[in-house]
Design a protein around this motif. Structure first.
Motif, PDB file in Angstrom:
ATOM      1  N   ASN A  25       0.828  -1.214   0.000  1.00  0.00           N
ATOM      2  CA  ASN A  25       0.000   0.000   0.000  1.00  0.00           C
ATOM      3  C   ASN A  25       0.866   1.270   0.000  1.00  0.00           C
ATOM      4  O   ASN A  25       0.663   2.186   0.812  1.00  0.00           O
ATOM      5  CB  ASN A  25      -0.959   0.025   1.193  1.00  0.00           C
ATOM      6  N   ILE A  26       1.838   1.285  -0.906  1.00  0.00           N
ATOM      7  CA  ILE A  26       2.782   2.408  -0.981  1.00  0.00           C
ATOM      8  C   ILE A  26       2.439   3.259  -2.202  1.00  0.00           C
ATOM      9  O   ILE A  26       2.281   2.747  -3.311  1.00  0.00           O
ATOM     10  CB  ILE A  26       4.232   1.892  -1.097  1.00  0.00           C
ATOM     11  N   ARG A  44       4.470   5.631   2.864  1.00  0.00           N
ATOM     12  CA  ARG A  44       4.085   4.401   3.554  1.00  0.00           C
ATOM     13  C   ARG A  44       3.143   4.754   4.703  1.00  0.00           C
ATOM     14  O   ARG A  44       2.970   5.923   5.038  1.00  0.00           O
ATOM     15  CB  ARG A  44       5.326   3.699   4.093  1.00  0.00           C
ATOM     16  N   SER A  45       2.553   3.734   5.316  1.00  0.00           N
ATOM     17  CA  SER A  45       1.598   3.981   6.397  1.00  0.00           C
ATOM     18  C   SER A  45       2.255   4.651   7.598  1.00  0.00           C
ATOM     19  O   SER A  45       1.617   5.425   8.309  1.00  0.00           O
ATOM     20  CB  SER A  45       0.947   2.659   6.824  1.00  0.00           C
ATOM     21  N   SER A  46       3.535   4.380   7.819  1.00  0.00           N
ATOM     22  CA  SER A  46       4.185   4.917   9.017  1.00  0.00           C
ATOM     23  C   SER A  46       5.341   5.871   8.730  1.00  0.00           C
ATOM     24  O   SER A  46       5.855   6.504   9.651  1.00  0.00           O
ATOM     25  CB  SER A  46       4.716   3.758   9.878  1.00  0.00           C
ATOM     26  N   ARG A  85       5.698   9.973   9.471  1.00  0.00           N
ATOM     27  CA  ARG A  85       4.490  10.686   9.050  1.00  0.00           C
ATOM     28  C   ARG A  85       3.810  11.355  10.242  1.00  0.00           C
ATOM     29  O   ARG A  85       3.880  10.840  11.350  1.00  0.00           O
ATOM     30  CB  ARG A  85       3.515   9.717   8.392  1.00  0.00           C
TER      31      ARG A  85
END
Length: 205
Positions: A128-129, A159-161, A205
């Motif tokens: 999911n990038i 990225r998510s984090s 993030r």
């Protein structure tokens, strides 16, 4: 009687001279009017009106040679935007890369094939990038043909984090081809290669 005839002859000469002067003035005014008309038509042909959001916006046409550096840089920038702006969606990736490959020759297709075979696009989807690119500058050499360019850009992987930034430097050549809906600038990128693609420090993030 002779005096009367002399007066008539003098009057006729005056009328003849006045007529010649009047004719010359009329011809001069007519030529001036024709000249100004041609000037106005030529000026009108240089104007283009674009309808945007219900408003007519005036634009001006120009010879392509005046705009070649601008068009060339925009072509290079658009290619990099399509090639490197990716979301974790197979259809989005395919759509963007298809648009990019219309702007370049087989050297771009070879890089795409290498990335696909190495699983790069699959890893974007599975992780999911999202990937974005900012073109920082483009160095273009207009003194040789095909035109040599070097593109400096920054990639951002979301990225998510965390956010990962990469420094990207590519180079290639531009040659003229026919304009089309898929290639509105009428350029083709050739011998495209990546000189640098290195990671910069991660950011949370």
């Amino acid at each position: 009687m002779f005096s009367h005839l002399k007066n008539i002859d003098s009057a006729f000469k005056h009328i003849k001279a006045f007529s010649i002067v009047l004719l010359l003035v009329c011809m001069t005014l007519s030529l001036y009017a024709v000249f100004k008309s041609y000037q106005m038509v030529a000026s009108a042909q240089q104007r283009i009106y674009i309808l945007a959001n219900g408003k007519a916006i005036e634009a001006f046409s120009a010879d392509r040679k005046d705009n070649i550096p601008v068009e060339a840089r925009d072509h290079i920038s658009m290619f990099h935007q399509w090639f490197f702006s990716l979301d974790p969606d197979e259809k989005v990736i395919l759509s963007n890369l298809t648009k990019a490959l219309y702007l370049a020759d087989g050297s771009a297709k070879a890089q795409y094939d290498n990335l696909r075979e190495s699983g790069y696009y699959a890893s974007l989807i599975s992780g999911n990038i999202s990937q974005e690119i900012t073109v920082d500058s483009i160095r273009l050499d207009m003194d040789q043909y095909p035109f040599f360019f070097t593109c400096y850009a920054t990639q951002k992987l979301i990225r998510s984090s965390s956010l990962l930034y990469r420094s990207l430097v590519t180079q290639g050549y531009l040659r003229h081809i026919s304009r089309s809906d898929h290639n509105p600038h009428g350029f083709l990128i050739e011998r495209w290669s990546t000189l640098e693609n290195k990671d910069l420090p991660d950011r949370k993030r």
